[in-house]
Motif scaffolding. Structure first.
Motif, PDB file in Angstrom:
ATOM      1  N   VAL A 173       2.895   5.369  -5.479  1.00 14.21           N
ATOM      2  CA  VAL A 173       3.352   3.812  -5.518  1.00 14.21           C
ATOM      3  C   VAL A 173       2.064   2.929  -5.485  1.00 14.21           C
ATOM      4  CG1 VAL A 173       5.380   4.621  -4.095  1.00 14.21           C
ATOM      5  CG2 VAL A 173       3.154   4.128  -2.788  1.00 14.21           C
ATOM      6  N   LEU A 174       2.363   1.966  -6.001  1.00 13.81           N
ATOM      7  CA  LEU A 174       1.332   0.912  -6.251  1.00 13.81           C
ATOM      8  C   LEU A 174       1.289  -0.013  -4.998  1.00 13.81           C
ATOM      9  CD1 LEU A 174      -0.677  -0.412  -8.356  1.00 13.81           C
ATOM     10  CD2 LEU A 174       1.237  -2.100  -9.091  1.00 13.81           C
ATOM     11  N   LEU A 175       0.054  -0.020  -4.343  1.00 13.03           N
ATOM     12  CA  LEU A 175      -0.205  -0.633  -3.160  1.00 13.03           C
ATOM     13  C   LEU A 175      -1.344  -1.603  -3.305  1.00 13.03           C
ATOM     14  CD1 LEU A 175       0.214   2.242  -0.660  1.00 13.03           C
ATOM     15  CD2 LEU A 175       2.241   0.456  -1.236  1.00 13.03           C
ATOM     16  N   LEU A 176      -1.274  -2.638  -2.569  1.00 10.79           N
ATOM     17  CA  LEU A 176      -2.296  -3.756  -2.463  1.00 10.79           C
ATOM     18  C   LEU A 176      -2.768  -3.573  -0.848  1.00 10.79           C
ATOM     19  CD1 LEU A 176      -1.327  -6.600  -1.254  1.00 10.79           C
ATOM     20  CD2 LEU A 176      -0.539  -6.722  -3.718  1.00 10.79           C
ATOM     21  N   GLN A 177      -4.209  -4.019  -0.616  1.00  7.48           N
ATOM     22  CA  GLN A 177      -4.499  -4.136   0.553  1.00  7.48           C
ATOM     23  C   GLN A 177      -4.895  -5.588   0.631  1.00  7.48           C
ATOM     24  OE1 GLN A 177      -8.346  -2.486   1.687  1.00  7.48           O
ATOM     25  NE2 GLN A 177      -7.777  -2.129   3.704  1.00  7.48           N
ATOM     26  N   ARG A 178      -4.489  -6.046   1.664  1.00  8.34           N
ATOM     27  CA  ARG A 178      -4.616  -7.665   2.010  1.00  8.34           C
ATOM     28  C   ARG A 178      -6.174  -7.636   2.486  1.00  8.34           C
ATOM     29  NH1 ARG A 178      -0.074 -10.545   2.952  1.00  8.34           N
ATOM     30  NH2 ARG A 178       1.806  -9.391   2.739  1.00  8.34           N
ATOM     31  N   HIS A 216      -4.255  -4.914   5.778  1.00  7.08           N
ATOM     32  CA  HIS A 216      -3.118  -4.112   5.703  1.00  7.08           C
ATOM     33  C   HIS A 216      -2.467  -3.951   4.500  1.00  7.08           C
ATOM     34  CE1 HIS A 216      -2.990  -4.865  10.222  1.00  7.08           C
ATOM     35  NE2 HIS A 216      -1.770  -4.085  10.456  1.00  7.08           N
ATOM     36  N   TRP A 217      -2.305  -2.674   4.161  1.00  4.88           N
ATOM     37  CA  TRP A 217      -1.677  -2.266   3.025  1.00  4.88           C
ATOM     38  C   TRP A 217      -0.119  -2.838   2.717  1.00  4.88           C
ATOM     39  CZ3 TRP A 217      -4.640  -0.261  -0.829  1.00  4.88           C
ATOM     40  CH2 TRP A 217      -5.817   0.071  -0.511  1.00  4.88           C
ATOM     41  N   ASP A 218       0.119  -3.033   1.668  1.00  6.14           N
ATOM     42  CA  ASP A 218       1.564  -3.517   1.380  1.00  6.14           C
ATOM     43  C   ASP A 218       2.049  -3.531  -0.273  1.00  6.14           C
ATOM     44  OD1 ASP A 218       4.139  -5.090   2.103  1.00  6.14           O
ATOM     45  OD2 ASP A 218       2.750  -6.742   2.521  1.00  6.14           O
ATOM     46  N   PHE A 219       3.145  -4.050  -0.401  1.00  8.66           N
ATOM     47  CA  PHE A 219       3.594  -4.030  -1.814  1.00  8.66           C
ATOM     48  C   PHE A 219       3.198  -5.281  -2.202  1.00  8.66           C
ATOM     49  CE2 PHE A 219       7.202  -1.828   0.495  1.00  8.66           C
ATOM     50  CZ  PHE A 219       6.591  -0.575   0.175  1.00  8.66           C
ATOM     51  N   PRO A 220       3.126  -5.383  -3.577  1.00  6.40           N
ATOM     52  CA  PRO A 220       3.096  -6.670  -4.397  1.00  6.40           C
ATOM     53  C   PRO A 220       4.229  -7.454  -4.008  1.00  6.40           C
ATOM     54  CG  PRO A 220       2.574  -4.856  -5.931  1.00  6.40           C
ATOM     55  CD  PRO A 220       2.840  -4.325  -4.778  1.00  6.40           C
ATOM     56  N   GLY A 221       3.925  -8.871  -3.922  1.00  6.95           N
ATOM     57  CA  GLY A 221       5.377  -9.575  -3.442  1.00  6.95           C
ATOM     58  C   GLY A 221       4.527 -10.945  -3.141  1.00  6.95           C
TER      59      GLY A 221
END
Length: 175
Positions: A45-50, A60-65
């Motif tokens: 899955v594609l994740l981004l880290q704030r 924290h890691w999260d989804f794009p949005g």
């Protein structure tokens, strides 16, 4: 015979006249959209880290949005935010409802927020961190080795997506 009193008839608004007052940010429920990009062939899955300076969930890691613009359909928000943050493009027909998160309060949403989480298995482009001032990393991650810390509400959305439970609703902070 008793006569009923009628409410006065409102004149039809002119085309240049708004028909309703815009909501205030202080009391309105903020609408947010997020996207789970799931490469089923590799089970990543594609994740981004704030970033460390983020107002909400730093590091924290999260989804794009992100946040909905006034007058913007939530699917357009998801498509726009995914592209702004990662450079990846999805079409509206590629989005499927995955989860709804309804929180009573948020950092930028004292009136609460609703996050509509979509999933997509089809996209174009290669992910990159297009907002390095906001995010520390953007990367594909195996679903069996998710990084921590992860934003709690979106971690629940991902769990439901991966277990095939179908769209679910998560509520938090309502008492």
């Amino acid at each position: 015979m008793e006569q009923m009193e009628r409410e006065p008839r409102m004149p039809h608004p002119r085309p240049d006249q708004p028909t309703a007052l815009p909501p205030t940010r202080d009391s309105a429920t903020l609408l947010v959209a997020a996207v789970i990009l799931h490469d089923r062939a590799t089970d990543h899955v594609l994740l981004l880290q704030r970033g460390p300076q983020a107002k909400f969930a730093p590091n924290h890691w999260d989804f794009p949005g992100g946040k909905n613009d006034p007058g913007e359909p939530v699917t357009a928000t998801a498509i726009r935010e995914l592209h702004e943050e990662t450079g990846v493009t999805v079409g509206p027909k590629d989005l499927r409802l995955a989860h709804v998160i309804h929180n009573a309060w948020g950092v930028d949403a004292p009136g609460g927020f609703v996050t509509v989480v979509f999933s997509a298995d089809e996209w174009s482009g290669h992910p990159e961190n297009r907002e390095p001032h906001k995010h520390a990393h953007v990367r594909w991650t195996p679903t069996t080795a998710l990084p921590t810390p992860f934003v709690k509400s979106t971690a629940a959305a991902l769990h439901h997506h991966l277990t095939g439970d179908g769209p679910q609703i998560s509520e938090s902070g309502w008492g």
